[in-house]
Design an enzyme around this catalytic site. Structure first.
Site, PDB file in Angstrom:
ATOM      1  N   ASP A   1       0.821  -1.211   0.000  1.00 37.44           N
ATOM      2  CA  ASP A   1       0.000   0.000   0.000  1.00 37.44           C
ATOM      3  C   ASP A   1       0.858   1.265   0.000  1.00 37.44           C
ATOM      4  O   ASP A   1       0.616   2.198  -0.749  1.00 37.44           O
ATOM      5  CB  ASP A   1      -0.985   0.004   1.169  1.00 37.44           C
ATOM      6  CG  ASP A   1      -0.341  -0.282   2.512  1.00 37.44           C
ATOM      7  OD1 ASP A   1       0.900  -0.391   2.571  1.00 37.44           O
ATOM      8  OD2 ASP A   1      -1.076  -0.396   3.511  1.00 37.44           O
TER       9      ASP A   1
ATOM     10  N   ASP B   1       7.315   3.859   3.021  1.00 38.41           N
ATOM     11  CA  ASP B   1       7.651   5.004   3.869  1.00 38.41           C
ATOM     12  C   ASP B   1       9.173   5.057   3.995  1.00 38.41           C
ATOM     13  O   ASP B   1       9.852   5.569   3.104  1.00 38.41           O
ATOM     14  CB  ASP B   1       6.940   4.809   5.214  1.00 38.41           C
ATOM     15  CG  ASP B   1       7.023   6.013   6.123  1.00 38.41           C
ATOM     16  OD1 ASP B   1       7.649   7.019   5.744  1.00 38.41           O
ATOM     17  OD2 ASP B   1       6.473   5.964   7.227  1.00 38.41           O
TER      18      ASP B   1
ATOM     19  N   LYS C   1       6.228   7.452  -0.317  1.00 37.24           N
ATOM     20  CA  LYS C   1       6.574   8.632   0.484  1.00 37.24           C
ATOM     21  C   LYS C   1       8.096   8.803   0.447  1.00 37.24           C
ATOM     22  O   LYS C   1       8.813   8.529   1.409  1.00 37.24           O
ATOM     23  CB  LYS C   1       6.063   8.424   1.911  1.00 37.24           C
ATOM     24  CG  LYS C   1       5.810   9.699   2.671  1.00 37.24           C
ATOM     25  CD  LYS C   1       5.417   9.409   4.098  1.00 37.24           C
ATOM     26  CE  LYS C   1       3.944   9.238   4.278  1.00 37.24           C
ATOM     27  NZ  LYS C   1       3.571   9.179   5.722  1.00 37.24           N
TER      28      LYS C   1
ATOM     29  N   PHE D   1       0.698  12.261   7.498  1.00 32.37           N
ATOM     30  CA  PHE D   1       0.072  11.033   7.970  1.00 32.37           C
ATOM     31  C   PHE D   1      -1.083  10.710   7.032  1.00 32.37           C
ATOM     32  O   PHE D   1      -2.094  11.417   7.010  1.00 32.37           O
ATOM     33  CB  PHE D   1      -0.413  11.186   9.409  1.00 32.37           C
ATOM     34  CG  PHE D   1       0.693  11.136  10.404  1.00 32.37           C
ATOM     35  CD1 PHE D   1       1.283   9.923  10.749  1.00 32.37           C
ATOM     36  CD2 PHE D   1       1.161  12.294  10.993  1.00 32.37           C
ATOM     37  CE1 PHE D   1       2.316   9.875  11.667  1.00 32.37           C
ATOM     38  CE2 PHE D   1       2.189  12.250  11.918  1.00 32.37           C
ATOM     39  CZ  PHE D   1       2.776  11.041  12.251  1.00 32.37           C
TER      40      PHE D   1
ATOM     41  N   ASP E   1      -3.693   3.081   8.122  1.00 32.00           N
ATOM     42  CA  ASP E   1      -4.268   3.594   9.363  1.00 32.00           C
ATOM     43  C   ASP E   1      -3.418   4.685   9.994  1.00 32.00           C
ATOM     44  O   ASP E   1      -2.229   4.826   9.700  1.00 32.00           O
ATOM     45  CB  ASP E   1      -4.417   2.465  10.378  1.00 32.00           C
ATOM     46  CG  ASP E   1      -3.065   1.999  10.901  1.00 32.00           C
ATOM     47  OD1 ASP E   1      -2.243   1.531  10.089  1.00 32.00           O
ATOM     48  OD2 ASP E   1      -2.831   2.137  12.113  1.00 32.00           O
TER      49      ASP E   1
HETATM   50  O1  LIG Z   1       8.548   1.714   4.404  1.00 35.87           O
HETATM   51  P1  LIG Z   1       8.253   1.389   5.827  1.00 35.87           P
HETATM   52  O2  LIG Z   1       8.651   2.492   6.768  1.00 35.87           O
HETATM   53  O3  LIG Z   1       8.835   0.087   6.250  1.00 35.87           O
HETATM   54  O4  LIG Z   1       6.697   1.313   5.990  1.00 35.87           O
HETATM   55  C1  LIG Z   1       5.873   0.656   5.054  1.00 35.87           C
HETATM   56  C2  LIG Z   1       5.017  -0.351   5.743  1.00 35.87           C
HETATM   57  O5  LIG Z   1       4.219   0.300   6.743  1.00 35.87           O
HETATM   58  C3  LIG Z   1       2.853  -0.029   6.539  1.00 35.87           C
HETATM   59  O6  LIG Z   1       2.471  -1.076   7.352  1.00 35.87           O
HETATM   60  P2  LIG Z   1       2.177  -0.881   8.916  1.00 35.87           P
HETATM   61  O7  LIG Z   1       3.370  -1.159   9.719  1.00 35.87           O
HETATM   62  O8  LIG Z   1       1.589   0.461   9.157  1.00 35.87           O
HETATM   63  O9  LIG Z   1       1.216  -2.037   9.226  1.00 35.87           O
HETATM   64  P3  LIG Z   1      -0.298  -2.096   8.916  1.00 35.87           P
HETATM   65  O10 LIG Z   1      -0.414  -2.170   7.423  1.00 35.87           O
HETATM   66  O11 LIG Z   1      -0.771  -3.309   9.599  1.00 35.87           O
HETATM   67  O12 LIG Z   1      -0.891  -0.831   9.485  1.00 35.87           O
HETATM   68  C4  LIG Z   1       2.750  -0.407   5.091  1.00 35.87           C
HETATM   69  O13 LIG Z   1       1.708  -1.314   4.860  1.00 35.87           O
HETATM   70  C5  LIG Z   1       4.079  -1.002   4.768  1.00 35.87           C
HETATM   71  O14 LIG Z   1       4.101  -2.394   4.953  1.00 35.87           O
END
Ligand SMILES: O=P(O)(O)OC[C@H]1O[C@H](OP(=O)(O)OP(=O)(O)O)[C@H](O)[C@@H]1O
Length: 128
Positions: free
Chosen positions: A47, A50, A78, A99, A106
């Site tokens: 999705d 980051d 991002k 955010f 979420d």
């Molecule tokens: O590039 P990064 O900093 O590693 O972040 C990216 C990850 O963060 C989010 O998951 P999250 O940890 O929020 O879990 P969730 O989907 O269960 O909310 C998203 O789905 C990615 O897997």
């Protein structure tokens, strides 16, 4: 061969910058599906990217298991938050450093179910 459930389990980390990513948790929650892998091509759909930590670890894991090719597809990227050199092959939109919520993303476990993508206003963000 990697199964869909394994990939879902391996994609977890912090996305909205709320909590630090837990890469060790990510790796350790993968079931023993990486034993004898001969040749496979994987396109992982995410999705949001980051910091890039989640996908960096996942790509390394899958490549280490013998993937012939690993490609990353993400709806949102991002880039301003990147901490590791991770470049997705396919991205939908570059995302500002805010955010983001909706479409499964979420903020503190809220707003995942929004049928659109939004940014949480500063006054709703808890500063600790
Ligand atoms: O590039 P990064 O900093 O590693 O972040 C990216 C990850 O963060 C989010 O998951 P999250 O940890 O929020 O879990 P969730 O989907 O269960 O909310 C998203 O789905 C990615 O897997």
């Amino acid at each position: 061969m990697l199964g869909p459930s394994a990939l879902q389990g391996g994609s977890r980390s912090s996305g909205g910058g709320i909590t630090p990513p837990d890469i060790h948790h990510t790796v350790h929650t993968l079931p023993p599906i990486l034993s004898p892998v001969s040749l496979f091509i994987l396109t992982h759909v995410e999705d949001i990217i980051d910091t890039g930590n989640t996908l960096c670890a996942l790509v390394a894991l899958v490549q280490g298991a013998g993937a012939a090719s690993v490609r990353v597809c993400a709806l949102l990227d991002k880039k301003a938050r990147r901490r590791v050199p991770l470049q997705a092959e396919y991205t939908g939109f570059e995302c500002p450093d805010e955010f983001i919520v909706g479409y499964g993303i979420d903020y503190a476990e809220k707003y995942r179910n929004l049928p659109y993508i939004g940014a949480v206003k500063d006054e709703f963000i808890k500063h600790s």
